[in-house]
Scaffold this active site. Structure first.
Site, PDB file in Angstrom:
ATOM      1  N   ASP A  73       0.854  -1.189   0.000  1.00 30.51           N
ATOM      2  CA  ASP A  73       0.000   0.000   0.000  1.00 30.51           C
ATOM      3  C   ASP A  73       0.887   1.236   0.000  1.00 30.51           C
ATOM      4  O   ASP A  73       2.027   1.214   0.429  1.00 30.51           O
ATOM      5  CB  ASP A  73      -0.950   0.017   1.192  1.00 30.51           C
ATOM      6  CG  ASP A  73      -0.233   0.003   2.535  1.00 30.51           C
ATOM      7  OD1 ASP A  73       1.003  -0.149   2.553  1.00 30.51           O
ATOM      8  OD2 ASP A  73      -0.905   0.137   3.559  1.00 30.51           O
ATOM      9  N   LEU A  74       0.368   2.311  -0.524  1.00 30.90           N
ATOM     10  CA  LEU A  74       1.076   3.575  -0.566  1.00 30.90           C
ATOM     11  C   LEU A  74       0.204   4.601   0.144  1.00 30.90           C
ATOM     12  O   LEU A  74      -0.828   5.028  -0.375  1.00 30.90           O
ATOM     13  CB  LEU A  74       1.321   4.016  -2.021  1.00 30.90           C
ATOM     14  CG  LEU A  74       1.935   5.401  -2.190  1.00 30.90           C
ATOM     15  CD1 LEU A  74       3.321   5.457  -1.566  1.00 30.90           C
ATOM     16  CD2 LEU A  74       1.985   5.779  -3.651  1.00 30.90           C
TER      17      LEU A  74
END
Length: 82
Positions: A73-74
């Site tokens: 995830d970012l």
């Protein structure tokens, strides 16, 4: 993480494994985490500044992809622990 060398990727300095909680030691971030910086400067950043940040994030993500590393995830919040 210790193998990465890019100006838009935080550098890993070390890992402490001889405690109950494993800890990572990273380079010092003068402005703190991205999440904290954005919260503290909410409404004060220009479009040019925000676009510049986005360009840096994109460059870092491109580098990670080229290194065959794809984060799960970012998000800004996972750049620091409270």
């Amino acid at each position: 993480m210790g193998l990465f060398n890019h100006p838009n990727i935080i550098r890993l300095e070390g890992v402490v494994t001889k405690s109950q909680a494993v800890m990572t030691i990273t380079e010092f971030m003068e402005n703190g985490s991205l999440d904290l910086f954005l919260r503290q400067n909410d409404g004060q950043l220009t479009v040019i500044q925000l676009v510049g940040m986005l360009g840096g994030i994109a460059a870092g993500m491109k580098y990670l992809a080229e290194m065959n590393c794809v984060p799960r995830d970012l998000t800004a919040w996972n750049t620091h622990q409270q």
